[in-house]
Design a protein around this motif. Structure first.
Motif, mmCIF file in Angstrom:
data_model
loop_
_atom_site.group_PDB
_atom_site.id
_atom_site.type_symbol
_atom_site.label_atom_id
_atom_site.label_comp_id
_atom_site.label_asym_id
_atom_site.label_seq_id
_atom_site.Cartn_x
_atom_site.Cartn_y
_atom_site.Cartn_z
ATOM 1 N N THR A 181 0.851 -1.191 0.000
ATOM 2 C CA THR A 181 0.000 0.000 0.000
ATOM 3 C C THR A 181 0.883 1.235 0.000
ATOM 4 O OG1 THR A 181 -1.665 -1.164 1.309
ATOM 5 C CG2 THR A 181 -1.791 1.240 1.280
ATOM 6 N N PRO A 182 0.727 2.116 -0.958
ATOM 7 C CA PRO A 182 1.512 3.354 -0.920
ATOM 8 C C PRO A 182 0.944 4.308 0.134
ATOM 9 C CG PRO A 182 0.022 3.381 -2.780
ATOM 10 C CD PRO A 182 -0.132 2.039 -2.129
ATOM 11 N N VAL A 183 1.811 5.124 0.723
ATOM 12 C CA VAL A 183 1.362 6.152 1.655
ATOM 13 C C VAL A 183 1.969 7.484 1.262
ATOM 14 C CG1 VAL A 183 0.988 4.621 3.633
ATOM 15 C CG2 VAL A 183 3.221 5.669 3.313
ATOM 16 N N GLU A 184 1.198 8.523 1.488
ATOM 17 C CA GLU A 184 1.694 9.887 1.355
ATOM 18 C C GLU A 184 2.206 10.300 2.727
ATOM 19 O OE1 GLU A 184 1.707 11.727 -1.505
ATOM 20 O OE2 GLU A 184 0.990 9.897 -2.472
ATOM 21 N N THR A 185 3.083 11.293 2.776
ATOM 22 C CA THR A 185 3.579 11.771 4.060
ATOM 23 C C THR A 185 3.413 13.275 4.153
ATOM 24 O OG1 THR A 185 5.829 11.969 3.182
ATOM 25 C CG2 THR A 185 5.258 9.902 4.315
ATOM 26 N N ALA A 186 3.235 13.746 5.388
ATOM 27 C CA ALA A 186 3.097 15.178 5.632
ATOM 28 C C ALA A 186 3.689 15.508 6.996
ATOM 29 C CB ALA A 186 1.629 15.579 5.588
ATOM 30 N N VAL A 187 4.263 16.689 7.099
ATOM 31 C CA VAL A 187 4.840 17.170 8.352
ATOM 32 C C VAL A 187 4.123 18.449 8.751
ATOM 33 C CG1 VAL A 187 6.919 18.039 9.495
ATOM 34 C CG2 VAL A 187 7.111 16.257 7.771
ATOM 35 N N ALA A 188 3.818 18.556 10.035
ATOM 36 C CA ALA A 188 3.267 19.796 10.572
ATOM 37 C C ALA A 188 4.125 20.193 11.769
ATOM 38 C CB ALA A 188 1.819 19.606 10.999
ATOM 39 N N VAL A 189 4.180 21.474 12.058
ATOM 40 C CA VAL A 189 4.903 21.979 13.212
ATOM 41 C C VAL A 189 3.889 22.665 14.108
ATOM 42 C CG1 VAL A 189 6.701 23.554 14.017
ATOM 43 C CG2 VAL A 189 7.025 22.301 11.880
ATOM 44 N N GLY A 190 3.879 22.287 15.375
ATOM 45 C CA GLY A 190 2.959 22.921 16.304
ATOM 46 C C GLY A 190 2.448 21.961 17.346
ATOM 47 N N ASN A 191 1.323 22.312 17.921
ATOM 48 C CA ASN A 191 0.674 21.476 18.909
ATOM 49 C C ASN A 191 0.116 20.241 18.207
ATOM 50 O OD1 ASN A 191 -2.079 20.643 20.097
ATOM 51 N ND2 ASN A 191 -1.012 21.643 21.796
ATOM 52 N N PRO A 192 0.487 19.032 18.638
ATOM 53 C CA PRO A 192 0.075 17.828 17.911
ATOM 54 C C PRO A 192 -1.437 17.673 17.742
ATOM 55 C CG PRO A 192 1.870 17.302 19.373
ATOM 56 C CD PRO A 192 1.455 18.710 19.697
ATOM 57 N N SER A 193 -2.211 17.775 18.811
ATOM 58 C CA SER A 193 -3.655 17.558 18.672
ATOM 59 C C SER A 193 -4.283 18.613 17.774
ATOM 60 C CB SER A 193 -4.346 17.519 20.038
ATOM 61 O OG SER A 193 -4.136 18.718 20.745
ATOM 62 N N ARG A 194 -3.867 19.848 17.913
ATOM 63 C CA ARG A 194 -4.411 20.924 17.088
ATOM 64 C C ARG A 194 -4.061 20.707 15.615
ATOM 65 N NH1 ARG A 194 -2.384 25.668 19.644
ATOM 66 N NH2 ARG A 194 -3.710 24.976 21.326
ATOM 67 N N ALA A 195 -2.806 20.341 15.345
ATOM 68 C CA ALA A 195 -2.381 20.125 13.956
ATOM 69 C C ALA A 195 -3.127 18.953 13.329
ATOM 70 C CB ALA A 195 -0.874 19.883 13.911
#
Length: 139
Positions: free
Chosen positions: A80-94
């Motif tokens: 199964t292919p997966v896409e990836t994404a990164v966010a910076v900040g509060n984990p639950s909020r992001a």
């Protein structure tokens, strides 16, 4: 039909289990693995080095690479292919902000260690309460 799945991963075994569940339960869905790099706080941790970097977004991507490598291993085991994404900040909020574009969030039941669960709060619980889409918690 569930077409888009968001799987937040922090490198913990429960986050790996969440991804395994997602690829098994939704074999035809588009799966995105999201890693959230926390912002600096009074106990700092890894976020301190990232926040002091000249290129915060690149430092966050570098930090997330090991999580993404593990996610790709799990996905490859299920072809199964997966896409990836990164966010910076509060984990639950992001996670909640990113969930808007998905059909479901599949998340591990708790974070990496006891101190993060006690001091930061339970990210999974906050996501369940605030998410605009259904959330599956894997334990």
């Amino acid at each position: 039909m569930t077409a888009r799945i968001l799987v937040p991963m922090d490198g913990s075994e429960l986050s790996v289990k969440a991804l395994e569940f997602a690829v098994e339960a939704y074999p035809d869905a588009e799966i995105t693995v999201l890693t959230v790099v926390g912002v600096p706080s009074w106990f700092m941790g890894e976020a301190a080095g990232i926040s002091l970097s000249e290129d915060v977004s690149q430092a966050a991507r570098n930090h997330a690479q090991s999580v993404f490598d593990r996610a790709r291993e799990v996905a490859a085991d299920h072809t199964t292919p997966v896409e990836t994404a990164v966010a910076v900040g509060n984990p639950s909020r992001a996670i909640v902000e990113r969930a808007e574009g998905f059909d479901v969030v599949v998340i591990g039941g708790h974070g990496r260690d006891l101190s993060s669960r006690l001091l930061i709060g339970n990210v999974a619980e906050l996501v369940v309460r605030r998410s605009p889409v259904p959330v599956t918690v894997v334990r």
